[in-house]
Design an enzyme around this catalytic site. Structure first.
Site, PDB file in Angstrom:
ATOM      1  N   GLY A 136       9.968   0.855 -39.257  1.00 38.20           N
ATOM      2  CA  GLY A 136      10.240   2.198 -38.748  1.00 38.20           C
ATOM      3  C   GLY A 136      10.897   3.067 -39.811  1.00 38.20           C
ATOM      4  O   GLY A 136      11.118   2.644 -40.947  1.00 38.20           O
TER       5      GLY A 136
ATOM      6  N   TYR B 127      18.726   6.585 -22.796  1.00 34.42           N
ATOM      7  CA  TYR B 127      18.998   6.198 -24.191  1.00 34.42           C
ATOM      8  C   TYR B 127      20.507   6.058 -24.405  1.00 34.42           C
ATOM      9  O   TYR B 127      20.967   5.079 -25.008  1.00 34.42           O
ATOM     10  CB  TYR B 127      18.402   7.252 -25.132  1.00 34.42           C
TER      11      TYR B 127
ATOM     12  N   PRO C  21      24.041   6.250 -36.678  1.00 38.35           N
ATOM     13  CA  PRO C  21      23.497   7.483 -37.250  1.00 38.35           C
ATOM     14  C   PRO C  21      23.537   8.627 -36.238  1.00 38.35           C
ATOM     15  O   PRO C  21      23.624   8.418 -35.040  1.00 38.35           O
ATOM     16  CB  PRO C  21      22.035   7.122 -37.560  1.00 38.35           C
TER      17      PRO C  21
ATOM     18  N   THR D  91      18.109  11.767 -37.032  1.00 37.21           N
ATOM     19  CA  THR D  91      17.508  11.372 -38.313  1.00 37.21           C
ATOM     20  C   THR D  91      16.014  11.691 -38.256  1.00 37.21           C
ATOM     21  O   THR D  91      15.393  11.588 -37.183  1.00 37.21           O
ATOM     22  CB  THR D  91      17.732   9.859 -38.547  1.00 37.21           C
TER      23      THR D  91
ATOM     24  N   GLY E 297      19.253  14.928 -21.185  1.00 39.31           N
ATOM     25  CA  GLY E 297      17.895  14.576 -21.608  1.00 39.31           C
ATOM     26  C   GLY E 297      17.807  13.192 -22.224  1.00 39.31           C
ATOM     27  O   GLY E 297      16.714  12.705 -22.531  1.00 39.31           O
TER      28      GLY E 297
ATOM     29  N   ASN F  32      18.155  -3.134 -35.672  1.00 41.05           N
ATOM     30  CA  ASN F  32      17.770  -1.736 -35.873  1.00 41.05           C
ATOM     31  C   ASN F  32      16.622  -1.310 -34.950  1.00 41.05           C
ATOM     32  O   ASN F  32      16.477  -0.123 -34.671  1.00 41.05           O
ATOM     33  CB  ASN F  32      17.383  -1.555 -37.353  1.00 41.05           C
TER      34      ASN F  32
HETATM   35  N1  NAP Z   1      15.908   8.723 -35.505  1.00 35.52           N
HETATM   36  C1  NAP Z   1      17.060   9.100 -34.983  1.00 35.52           C
HETATM   37  O1  NAP Z   1      17.299  10.313 -34.739  1.00 35.52           O
HETATM   38  C2  NAP Z   1      18.125   8.076 -34.690  1.00 35.52           C
HETATM   39  C3  NAP Z   1      19.440   8.516 -34.505  1.00 35.52           C
HETATM   40  C4  NAP Z   1      20.441   7.586 -34.219  1.00 35.52           C
HETATM   41  C5  NAP Z   1      20.105   6.247 -34.109  1.00 35.52           C
HETATM   42  N2  NAP Z   1      18.831   5.830 -34.299  1.00 35.52           N
HETATM   43  C6  NAP Z   1      18.542   4.414 -34.121  1.00 35.52           C
HETATM   44  O2  NAP Z   1      18.028   3.904 -35.335  1.00 35.52           O
HETATM   45  C7  NAP Z   1      17.176   2.793 -35.068  1.00 35.52           C
HETATM   46  C8  NAP Z   1      15.855   2.988 -35.813  1.00 35.52           C
HETATM   47  O3  NAP Z   1      15.217   4.140 -35.310  1.00 35.52           O
HETATM   48  P1  NAP Z   1      14.138   5.004 -36.125  1.00 35.52           P
HETATM   49  O4  NAP Z   1      14.548   6.415 -36.018  1.00 35.52           O
HETATM   50  O5  NAP Z   1      13.884   4.397 -37.440  1.00 35.52           O
HETATM   51  O6  NAP Z   1      12.888   4.826 -35.159  1.00 35.52           O
HETATM   52  P2  NAP Z   1      11.374   4.379 -35.472  1.00 35.52           P
HETATM   53  O7  NAP Z   1      10.901   4.989 -36.728  1.00 35.52           O
HETATM   54  O8  NAP Z   1      10.624   4.658 -34.204  1.00 35.52           O
HETATM   55  O9  NAP Z   1      11.518   2.819 -35.679  1.00 35.52           O
HETATM   56  C9  NAP Z   1      11.847   1.981 -34.604  1.00 35.52           C
HETATM   57  C10 NAP Z   1      11.376   0.598 -34.952  1.00 35.52           C
HETATM   58  O10 NAP Z   1      11.750  -0.264 -33.861  1.00 35.52           O
HETATM   59  C11 NAP Z   1      10.722  -1.209 -33.706  1.00 35.52           C
HETATM   60  N3  NAP Z   1      10.615  -1.723 -32.333  1.00 35.52           N
HETATM   61  C12 NAP Z   1      10.621  -1.015 -31.186  1.00 35.52           C
HETATM   62  N4  NAP Z   1      10.441  -1.845 -30.144  1.00 35.52           N
HETATM   63  C13 NAP Z   1      10.331  -3.098 -30.665  1.00 35.52           C
HETATM   64  C14 NAP Z   1      10.119  -4.381 -30.097  1.00 35.52           C
HETATM   65  N5  NAP Z   1       9.970  -4.551 -28.772  1.00 35.52           N
HETATM   66  N6  NAP Z   1      10.050  -5.449 -30.906  1.00 35.52           N
HETATM   67  C15 NAP Z   1      10.163  -5.294 -32.251  1.00 35.52           C
HETATM   68  N7  NAP Z   1      10.368  -4.099 -32.846  1.00 35.52           N
HETATM   69  C16 NAP Z   1      10.446  -3.028 -32.058  1.00 35.52           C
HETATM   70  C17 NAP Z   1       9.429  -0.480 -34.064  1.00 35.52           C
HETATM   71  O11 NAP Z   1       8.606  -1.496 -34.557  1.00 35.52           O
HETATM   72  P3  NAP Z   1       7.018  -1.400 -34.747  1.00 35.52           P
HETATM   73  O12 NAP Z   1       6.873  -1.124 -36.200  1.00 35.52           O
HETATM   74  O13 NAP Z   1       6.552  -2.722 -34.342  1.00 35.52           O
HETATM   75  O14 NAP Z   1       6.548  -0.268 -33.858  1.00 35.52           O
HETATM   76  C18 NAP Z   1       9.878   0.506 -35.122  1.00 35.52           C
HETATM   77  O15 NAP Z   1       9.597   0.026 -36.410  1.00 35.52           O
HETATM   78  C19 NAP Z   1      17.018   2.735 -33.542  1.00 35.52           C
HETATM   79  O16 NAP Z   1      17.864   1.749 -33.017  1.00 35.52           O
HETATM   80  C20 NAP Z   1      17.472   4.105 -33.101  1.00 35.52           C
HETATM   81  O17 NAP Z   1      17.971   4.098 -31.788  1.00 35.52           O
HETATM   82  C21 NAP Z   1      17.826   6.722 -34.592  1.00 35.52           C
END
Ligand code: NAP
Length: 273
Positions: A22, A162, A192, A195, A158, A97
């Site tokens: 991700g 989450y 974070p 992002t 919203g 993550n």
């Molecule tokens: N983006 C933001 O604004 C933000 C802000 C604060 C915190 N975060 C946190 O940061 C972390 C990473 O988020 P991101 O923004 O990088 O999102 P992302 O690009 O959607 O990546 C999420 C990853 O989680 C994996 N995933 C989801 N369900 C899964 C499952 N059942 N088994 C194995 N892997 C699974 C996905 O894997 P696949 O490759 O297999 O689809 C994907 O690679 C998350 O915990 C999120 O809550 C994000």
């Protein structure tokens, strides 16, 4: 299926990164490998894991990078990761993550989505931690780092489901840290703010732009993660004013109620229902 081939040894503790393919996961993998950590990439899509492994090996010749294809919401997926961690002593860091989200009115969010978000962001990381604990407890400098969110502190319209999942993950992190405080294993929280990844739909991006909410690059998040890794802190929240609101929300949530209440009309405008 998994691919576990050693390229080179390293002194730094090996990092198991879930959701490695991700947006934030890829940046974390690059930053950790750059620091000399072997990396075990975990995700559901083998082609994306392979592509990441190839780019890591190209950017950091001699690094050790392996992957495990696993759906962490399935027992078989968690078993595959636990088996890989148990089989190789180099893995001493678990970075939880993997995550999912949905920006939606809670009133009309489906039961299926609610269950899926809680399962992915809270139940599955807890079950994975439980499975790898015996191995990690026997390893030097072992640590678990749960990737939280500012929404693990700030309830935000919203994002009710989450937020519930991330508040839960933060509670789990804090309680387990205290439960294991008489062991060398550290349990830490890295949170974070918004992002720039595909986790955020166009509706979220448009709302953030309208509210002038800053969104970090995954690379910036990864740089701060490395700073956190080298610190003795158990928790890090990224960004101003988010950090300040987290602090205020912990001591006087009514103040944050007022600030977010002032944004509600804009949030409702963008919130899918
Ligand atoms: N983006 C933001 O604004 C933000 C802000 C604060 C915190 N975060 C946190 O940061 C972390 C990473 O988020 P991101 O923004 O990088 O999102 P992302 O690009 O959607 O990546 C999420 C990853 O989680 C994996 N995933 C989801 N369900 C899964 C499952 N059942 N088994 C194995 N892997 C699974 C996905 O894997 P696949 O490759 O297999 O689809 C994907 O690679 C998350 O915990 C999120 O809550 C994000």
């Amino acid at each position: 299926m998994s691919e576990l081939a050693q390229v080179n040894g390293s002194q730094a503790g090996g990092a198991v990164i879930t959701g490695a393919a991700g947006g934030i996961g890829q940046a974390l993998a690059h930053a950790l490998v750059h620091e000399g950590h072997p990396a075990l990439l975990v995700g559901r899509d083998e082609s994306r894991l392979q592509a990441l492994q190839t780019s890591l090996r190209a950017a950091h010749p001699g690094c050790f990078v392996a992957y495990v294809v696993a759906d962490l919401n399935e027992q078989s997926g968690r078993d595959a990761v636990a088996q890989a961690v148990g089989a190789d002593k180099r893995w001493s860091m678990l970075v939880n993550n993997a995550g999912t989200s949905e920006f939606h009115s809670f009133e009309t969010q489906t039961a299926q989505r609610i269950e899926h978000i809680i399962q992915t962001n809270l139940v599955s990381p807890m079950l994975l931690v439980q499975q790898v604990l015996p191995a990690l407890l026997g390893r030097a400098d072992a640590q678990i780092i749960n990737i939280g969110s500012v929404f693990g502190d700030i309830g935000y319209p919203g994002f009710s489901t989450y937020c519930a999942s991330k508040f839960g993950l933060r509670g789990f992190t804090q309680a387990l840290r205290r439960e294991l405080s008489d062991t060398p294993l550290r349990v830490r929280w890295f949170a974070p703010r918004a992002t720039q990844t595909s986790l955020n739909t166009a509706a979220v991006v448009n709302m953030n732009n309208a509210l002038k909410t800053k969104a970090d690059t995954p690379e910036h998040v990864a740089d701060l993660f490395i700073e956190f890794l080298h610190s003795d802190r158990n928790e890090m929240v990224i960004g101003w004013p988010e950090k300040l609101f987290v602090f205020i929300n912990r001591i006087r949530s009514a103040i944050t109620d007022g600030a977010i209440g002032g944004q509600l009309a804009v949030i409702r405008k963008y919130m899918p229902r």
